[in-house]
Design an enzyme around this catalytic site. Structure first.
Site, PDB file in Angstrom:
ATOM      1  N   ARG A 155     -82.384 104.425  41.073  1.00  0.00           N
ATOM      2  CA  ARG A 155     -81.285 103.461  41.030  1.00  0.00           C
ATOM      3  C   ARG A 155     -80.900 102.956  42.423  1.00  0.00           C
ATOM      4  O   ARG A 155     -80.413 101.835  42.559  1.00  0.00           O
ATOM      5  CB  ARG A 155     -80.071 104.078  40.339  1.00  0.00           C
ATOM      6  CG  ARG A 155     -80.187 104.023  38.828  1.00  0.00           C
ATOM      7  CD  ARG A 155     -78.973 104.624  38.176  1.00  0.00           C
ATOM      8  NE  ARG A 155     -78.860 104.211  36.782  1.00  0.00           N
ATOM      9  CZ  ARG A 155     -77.938 104.668  35.944  1.00  0.00           C
ATOM     10  NH1 ARG A 155     -77.050 105.562  36.365  1.00  0.00           N
ATOM     11  NH2 ARG A 155     -77.891 104.239  34.703  1.00  0.00           N
ATOM     12  N   LYS A 198     -79.634 109.822  17.150  1.00  0.00           N
ATOM     13  CA  LYS A 198     -78.733 109.396  16.085  1.00  0.00           C
ATOM     14  C   LYS A 198     -78.932 107.963  15.615  1.00  0.00           C
ATOM     15  O   LYS A 198     -79.032 107.042  16.423  1.00  0.00           O
ATOM     16  CB  LYS A 198     -77.293 109.568  16.551  1.00  0.00           C
ATOM     17  CG  LYS A 198     -76.910 111.023  16.698  1.00  0.00           C
ATOM     18  CD  LYS A 198     -75.482 111.163  17.124  1.00  0.00           C
ATOM     19  CE  LYS A 198     -75.052 112.627  17.064  1.00  0.00           C
ATOM     20  NZ  LYS A 198     -73.714 112.782  17.614  1.00  0.00           N
ATOM     21  N   GLY A 222     -82.406 104.941  30.213  1.00  0.00           N
ATOM     22  CA  GLY A 222     -82.040 106.278  29.753  1.00  0.00           C
ATOM     23  C   GLY A 222     -83.225 107.214  29.634  1.00  0.00           C
ATOM     24  O   GLY A 222     -84.074 107.275  30.526  1.00  0.00           O
ATOM     25  N   GLY A 269     -76.772 103.296  28.532  1.00  0.00           N
ATOM     26  CA  GLY A 269     -75.815 102.697  27.594  1.00  0.00           C
ATOM     27  C   GLY A 269     -75.739 101.179  27.727  1.00  0.00           C
ATOM     28  O   GLY A 269     -75.630 100.461  26.723  1.00  0.00           O
TER      29      GLY A 269
END
Ligand code: 3PG
Ligand code: MG
Length: 417
Positions: free
Chosen positions: A40, A206, A374, A397
């Protein structure tokens, strides 16, 4: 790009507040925090170097971790300042409070091309509250604002949203950085009219976290490949036996609706046809929240869609790997978000790493591959393939929310073209 970008700024002699996402993974080593993956930081260098070339005076703001509004030494950005100085090959000043006298006096004495990094903005509760007064104190440090923190652009916080709004209100320019621009292009424009076949690989734990993305991609993709624990909520919705797999019983209807939509739109929606499973056993060990740590014993492959009573599905099986790799090989555009299994355990990592390899191979043969941040990017890094895809997002996210079609507050706050 509908927003002003850093390319268009004339900033010689001006103080530019640059929001970057330096929320990098760290570990403790001999009593100090060490950065374990500088991706990053590296990703912001083009923007910083461009601004330095333009003669700007840089004030960098960032967060690290979730310190809950108070100073937390293990989440200090000081090690990041040192790392950045190494990477950019020039001194990086550091102040241990992102607002206040010290920050203001240091920012005001910067010379053209100087770089200052402010301490973690989340050491103040006002950051996440997007408090106007706090944003005003940040705004005092600069004339111009640049947001290069794509990974944080889904947060409407003071340093990502409030400060930009204030600077615009007082007539200042607020521009997207080069990384921000690139992220929005690959995750946005480049997927608007993808070369076909467009194959989407979606994994993760999920259904609830991915359903909005699935729903949107069902309108664009030719094929969707499903992996990760969310597989088992889809299996449940089809009446299969899922054993002890992680499932969301309250999302079964949503999963079934997605399968119906895929059928109606002629999107091929593939679920695993074999699985690597393990038998969950609660141990005496406890996690940070005091819950028993579960171990998975007797890892093995189960063929077919039904799992035995005592087993949990933890990775896609070899037959599925082969089938998915074939789909990926035939793709012209690939979007991958989320691991295929519990890849942090090497017994359940094969599916994820095989997908990474297939994506890299397809890219070599001319496909455009976009990896949505991610866990899939860490898997890619671990397999040493991160430079063998077209684009790997720095956002977790944020990339998910953007792919869902949501407006990112950190982008919305910038100056319109
Ligand atoms: C991230 O790593 O996802 C971004 O830096 C945002 O951090 P957050 O999820 O703590 O807001
Ligand atoms: Mg996050």
């Amino acid at each position: 790009m509908a927003k002003l970008t850093v390319n268009e700024l004339e900033v010689r002699g001006q103080r530019v507040l640059v929001r970057v996402d330096y929320n990098v993974p760290m570990k403790e080593e001999g009593g100090r925090m060490v950065i374990t993956d500088p991706t990053r930081i590296l990703a912001t260098l083009p923007t910083l170097e461009l601004l330095i070339d333009k003669g700007a005076r840089l004030v960098l703001a960032a967060h690290l971790g979730r310190p809950k509004g108070k100073p937390e030494p293990s989440m200090s950005l000081r090690p990041v300042a040192e790392k950045l100085a190494d990477l950019i090959q020039r001194p990086v000043a550091f102040v241990d409070n992102c607002i206040g006298e010290k920050a203001e006096s240091t920012a005001s004495t910067l010379k053209d091309g100087d770089v200052l990094l402010l301490e973690n903005v989340r050491f103040h509760p006002e950051e996440e509250a997007n408090d106007a007064e706090f944003a005003g104190r940040l705004a005092r440090l600069a004339d111009v604002y640049v947001n290069d923190a794509f990974g944080s652009a889904h947060r409407a916080h003071a340093s990502t949203e409030g400060v930009a709004r204030l600077i615009r209100q007082r007539g200042g320019q607020c521009a997207a950085g080069l990384l921000m621009e690139k992220e929005l292009r690959f995750l946005g424009d480049e997927l608007e009219t993808p070369a076909r076949p467009f194959v989407v690989i979606l994994g993760g734990a999920k259904v609830s976290g991915k359903i909005a993305v699935i729903d949107r991609l069902l309108e664009k993709a030719d094929t969707i490949l499903i992996g990760g624990a969310m597989t088992y909520t889809f299996c449940l919705s089809q009446g299969h036996q899922v054993g002890k797999s992680l499932v969301e019983p309250d999302r079964v209807d949503v999963a079934r609706a997605a399968l119906d939509k895929a059928r109606a739109r002629n999107v091929r929606f593939l679920l695993p046809t074999d699985h690597r499973v393990g038998r969950p056993v609660e141990t005496e060990k406890r996690d940070k929240k005091g819950r028993p740590i579960v171990e998975y014993r007797e890892a093995h492959v189960v063929d077919g869609v039904n799992l035995p009573e005592e087993q949990a599905g933890l990775d896609i099986g070899p037959k599925t790997i082969k089938a998915y790799a074939q789909e990926i090989t035939g793709a012209a555009t690939i979007l991958w978000n989320g691991p295929m299994g519990m890849f942090e355990d090497s017994r359940f990592a094969e599916g994820t790493f095989a997908v990474a390899k297939a994506v890299a191979n397809a890219t070599r043969n001319g496909a455009k591959s976009i990896i949505g941040g991610g866990d899939s990017v860490s898997a890619l890094n671990q397999s040493g393939l991160s430079d063998q895809v077209t684009f790997a997002s720095t956002g977790g996210g944020a990339s998910l929310e953007f792919l869902e079609g949501r407006e990112l507050p950190g982008v919305a706050a910038l100056t319109d073209r």
